[in-house]
Write an enzyme that holds these catalytic residues in place. Structure first.
Site, PDB file in Angstrom:
ATOM      1  N   THR A  46     -18.882   6.258  14.871  1.00  0.00           N
ATOM      2  CA  THR A  46     -19.911   7.181  15.993  1.00  0.00           C
ATOM      3  C   THR A  46     -21.547   6.058  15.823  1.00  0.00           C
ATOM      4  OG1 THR A  46     -19.162   9.325  15.424  1.00  0.00           O
ATOM      5  CG2 THR A  46     -21.481   8.996  16.307  1.00  0.00           C
TER       6      THR A  46
ATOM      7  N   ASP B 121      -8.836   1.797   2.272  1.00  0.00           N
ATOM      8  CA  ASP B 121      -9.641   1.847   0.967  1.00  0.00           C
ATOM      9  C   ASP B 121     -11.164   1.867   2.129  1.00  0.00           C
ATOM     10  OD1 ASP B 121      -7.762   3.014  -0.076  1.00  0.00           O
ATOM     11  OD2 ASP B 121      -7.374   0.447  -1.445  1.00  0.00           O
TER      12      ASP B 121
ATOM     13  N   HIS C 272      -8.036   8.542   4.360  1.00  0.00           N
ATOM     14  CA  HIS C 272      -7.944   7.405   3.202  1.00  0.00           C
ATOM     15  C   HIS C 272      -6.475   6.404   2.909  1.00  0.00           C
ATOM     16  CE1 HIS C 272      -9.726   5.584  -0.829  1.00  0.00           C
ATOM     17  NE2 HIS C 272      -9.820   7.067  -1.309  1.00  0.00           N
TER      18      HIS C 272
ATOM     19  N   ARG D  59       1.009  -1.285   0.016  1.00  0.00           N
ATOM     20  CA  ARG D  59       0.207   0.312  -0.506  1.00  0.00           C
ATOM     21  C   ARG D  59       0.988   1.493  -0.102  1.00  0.00           C
ATOM     22  NH1 ARG D  59      -4.900   0.831   0.979  1.00  0.00           N
ATOM     23  NH2 ARG D  59      -4.763   3.205   1.737  1.00  0.00           N
TER      24      ARG D  59
END
Length: 217
Positions: free
Chosen positions: A170, A195, A191, A14
């Site tokens: 939340t 993803d 991000h 990544r």
């Protein structure tokens, strides 16, 4: 669980995505969904365990299963993975209509975690400071609860939050629909850390966990 493991940037799959969303297009995103908690709610009604703590533990359990949600930066500003995260969660003071934030060490055993978290909530329910335990450790993620309302969307606007990679959750008020109990859940994530695929998988992990609540005793 307080150790950061360095990531080798040369082999990290990544790396390009991380750098893109960290430096070129820094952004967070939010997903709001509903979690079917019918089975978990039934199990809690048959036990002495508290609903809010069960929700927090379930989130902590799935977060700790996935390393992309334990991403952070080391002292040199390089990406690294915590070997574990602990939940920080809110406790509401009815008297002055403010909240405090407490944290509990995550434990794979729900019973042990529950007892520690219940003691914290009881101890600090009248706290007037925002962080009654002192400064939060660096390896926590945040959980907030809005039991006064359900919602279909929820987004946090975090100024200069581009180095905050831990997820923020939340929770809303239960919704009763077609004989099922649904929990509104919003997930906010950087991000660079994850993803949409990864966040969707986390949500599905949570759905599977609360659908088989044999961990509640």
């Amino acid at each position: 669980m307080n150790r950061l493991e360095k990531i080798d940037p040369q082999t990290w799959h990544r790396r390009e995505h991380f750098e893109h969303y960290r430096t070129r297009v820094p952004c967070t995103y939010a997903i709001t969904t509903e979690i079917d908690v019918t089975a978990m709610r039934s199990a809690l009604k048959r036990s002495s365990r508290k609903t809010y703590i069960a929700q927090v533990w379930a989130l902590a359990s799935v977060v700790n299963q996935r390393q992309e949600f334990r991403l952070s930066l080391d002292d040199d500003g390089e990406p690294a993975i915590w070997d574990g995260l602990h939940p920080a969660f809110t406790v509401f003071n009815d008297a002055n209509e403010t909240f405090s934030c407490v944290w509990a060490r995550f434990d794979d055993d729900f019973g042990r975690f529950h007892d520690e978290a219940a003691e914290l909530l009881l101890k600090h329910r009248y706290a007037t400071s925002m962080f009654p335990q002192g400064s939060l450790p660096p390896n926590v993620f945040d959980v907030s609860s809005l039991p006064w309302t359900d919602f279909t969307g929820f987004t946090l606007q975090i100024a200069k939050g581009w180095a905050h990679f831990q997820p923020i959750f939340t929770l809303g008020r239960y919704i009763e629909r077609a004989g099922r109990t649904l929990l509104p859940l919003a997930v906010q994530i950087h991000h660079a850390a994850a993803d949409g695929f990864h966040t969707a998988r986390l949500i599905n992990d949570l759905r599977a966990l609360v659908a088989e609540p044999d961990w509640i005793d």
